[in-house]
Design a protein around this motif. Structure first.
Motif, short mmCIF file in Angstrom:
data_model
loop_
_atom_site.label_atom_id
_atom_site.label_comp_id
_atom_site.label_asym_id
_atom_site.label_seq_id
_atom_site.Cartn_x
_atom_site.Cartn_y
_atom_site.Cartn_z
N ARG A 52 0.85 -1.21 0.00
CA ARG A 52 0.00 0.00 0.00
C ARG A 52 0.88 1.25 0.00
N ILE A 53 2.04 1.13 0.61
CA ILE A 53 2.95 2.29 0.70
C ILE A 53 3.90 2.33 -0.50
N TYR A 54 4.44 1.18 -0.87
CA TYR A 54 5.31 1.06 -2.05
C TYR A 54 4.70 -0.03 -2.92
N PRO A 55 3.99 0.35 -3.99
CA PRO A 55 3.21 -0.60 -4.78
C PRO A 55 4.01 -1.74 -5.43
N THR A 56 5.31 -1.54 -5.67
CA THR A 56 6.10 -2.62 -6.25
C THR A 56 7.47 -2.69 -5.57
N LYS A 57 8.08 -3.84 -5.66
CA LYS A 57 9.43 -4.03 -5.14
C LYS A 57 10.40 -3.09 -5.85
N HIS A 58 10.20 -2.93 -7.15
CA HIS A 58 11.04 -2.04 -7.96
C HIS A 58 10.98 -0.61 -7.44
N GLU A 59 9.77 -0.13 -7.14
CA GLU A 59 9.60 1.22 -6.61
C GLU A 59 10.27 1.37 -5.25
N LEU A 60 10.19 0.32 -4.43
CA LEU A 60 10.83 0.36 -3.12
C LEU A 60 12.35 0.39 -3.26
N PHE A 61 12.88 -0.39 -4.19
CA PHE A 61 14.33 -0.39 -4.45
C PHE A 61 14.77 1.01 -4.88
N SER A 115 22.07 -2.37 -12.68
CA SER A 115 21.99 -1.51 -13.86
C SER A 115 21.72 -2.27 -15.16
N GLY A 116 21.54 -3.57 -15.08
CA GLY A 116 21.04 -4.31 -16.23
C GLY A 116 19.58 -3.96 -16.50
N ASP A 117 18.89 -3.49 -15.47
CA ASP A 117 17.52 -3.00 -15.60
C ASP A 117 17.60 -1.58 -16.16
N PRO A 118 16.94 -1.31 -17.31
CA PRO A 118 17.08 0.01 -17.94
C PRO A 118 16.69 1.19 -17.05
N THR A 119 15.66 1.03 -16.23
CA THR A 119 15.24 2.12 -15.34
C THR A 119 16.31 2.39 -14.29
N ILE A 120 16.81 1.33 -13.68
CA ILE A 120 17.87 1.49 -12.66
C ILE A 120 19.11 2.07 -13.31
N ARG A 121 19.46 1.58 -14.49
CA ARG A 121 20.64 2.10 -15.20
C ARG A 121 20.51 3.61 -15.41
N ASP A 122 19.34 4.06 -15.87
CA ASP A 122 19.13 5.50 -16.09
C ASP A 122 19.24 6.28 -14.79
N ILE A 123 18.70 5.73 -13.71
CA ILE A 123 18.77 6.40 -12.40
C ILE A 123 20.23 6.48 -11.93
N MET A 124 20.96 5.37 -12.04
CA MET A 124 22.36 5.37 -11.61
C MET A 124 23.21 6.28 -12.50
N HIS A 125 22.92 6.29 -13.79
CA HIS A 125 23.63 7.19 -14.70
C HIS A 125 23.38 8.64 -14.32
N GLY A 126 22.13 8.98 -14.09
CA GLY A 126 21.80 10.35 -13.72
C GLY A 126 22.43 10.77 -12.41
N TRP A 127 22.42 9.86 -11.42
CA TRP A 127 23.02 10.19 -10.13
C TRP A 127 24.54 10.34 -10.27
N THR A 128 25.18 9.39 -10.95
CA THR A 128 26.63 9.44 -11.12
C THR A 128 27.02 10.72 -11.85
N ARG A 129 26.30 11.05 -12.90
CA ARG A 129 26.57 12.28 -13.64
C ARG A 129 26.40 13.51 -12.75
N GLY A 130 25.30 13.53 -12.00
CA GLY A 130 25.03 14.68 -11.14
C GLY A 130 26.11 14.88 -10.08
N VAL A 131 26.53 13.79 -9.46
CA VAL A 131 27.60 13.88 -8.45
C VAL A 131 28.89 14.36 -9.10
#
Length: 182
Positions: A52-61, A115-131
């Motif tokens: 109810r709080i985090y609808p999917t495991k992916h969203e919680l991760f 990062s084999g997961d495209p969504t996670i890869r994009d998130i990690m790329h964006g964070w790494t770039r931002g840092v």
């Protein structure tokens, strides 16, 4: 008639409890190995209530990664930005403090591993770039020093995962490794 119901916890407090348990579970077992059942049990809620709080495991991760990103920003990047004369030293000291929470290091490593997961890869790329870009923009730093600092941070993240700081007193190589570099 007496009831034995637990006191309701505000949703923001419950989210924090879930994220703390998820940091431990996902940090140690990753996106695919960590289970939401374990996280729910750790927090003391039902599995359906977790969803109810985090609808999917992916969203919680992802929420757990974002929490770690916030810690890095608040504790490391802000330290560098507040120390215009010695930003890299201030960030290095702050990174050392973050390394003491091995689950934070584990979670970052798990983010890269997922990062084999495209969504996670994009998130990690964006964070790494931002840092990287925030480090690069600090007074007197630039791209080359930002690269070296980031690379050293990744190396020390691995050292924290191996628990080298705790081993350094009895392991001469661990001490040498931690003391080496620029």
């Amino acid at each position: 008639m007496a009831t034995d119901r637990r006191k309701r916890i505000p949703i923001e407090e419950r989210r924090e409890q879930i994220l703390e348990a998820a940091l431990e579970e996902f940090g140690h077992k990753g996106l695919h190995g960590g289970t939401t059942v374990t996280i729910a049990k750790q927090v003391g809620i039902s599995h359906p209530n977790l969803f109810r709080i985090y609808p999917t495991k992916h969203e919680l991760f992802i929420a757990t990664l974002e929490r770690v990103f916030d810690m890095v920003e608040r504790e490391m990047l802000t330290a560098g930005e507040r120390s215009p004369d010695t930003p890299l030293q201030a960030m290095s000291d702050a990174w050392g403090g973050l390394m003491e929470r091995r689950e934070v290091m584990f979670m970052l490593l798990q983010g890269y591993a997922a990062s084999g997961d495209p969504t996670i890869r994009d998130i990690m790329h964006g964070w790494t770039r931002g840092v990287f870009e925030r480090i690069e923009a600090l007074p007197g730093v630039g791209a080359d020093l930002a690269h070296d600092f980031f690379a050293a941070g990744l190396l020390y993240m691995s050292a924290a995962a191996l628990d080298l700081p705790a081993r350094a007193d009895q392991d001469p190589w661990a001490a040498k490794f931690l003391d080496s570099g620029s």
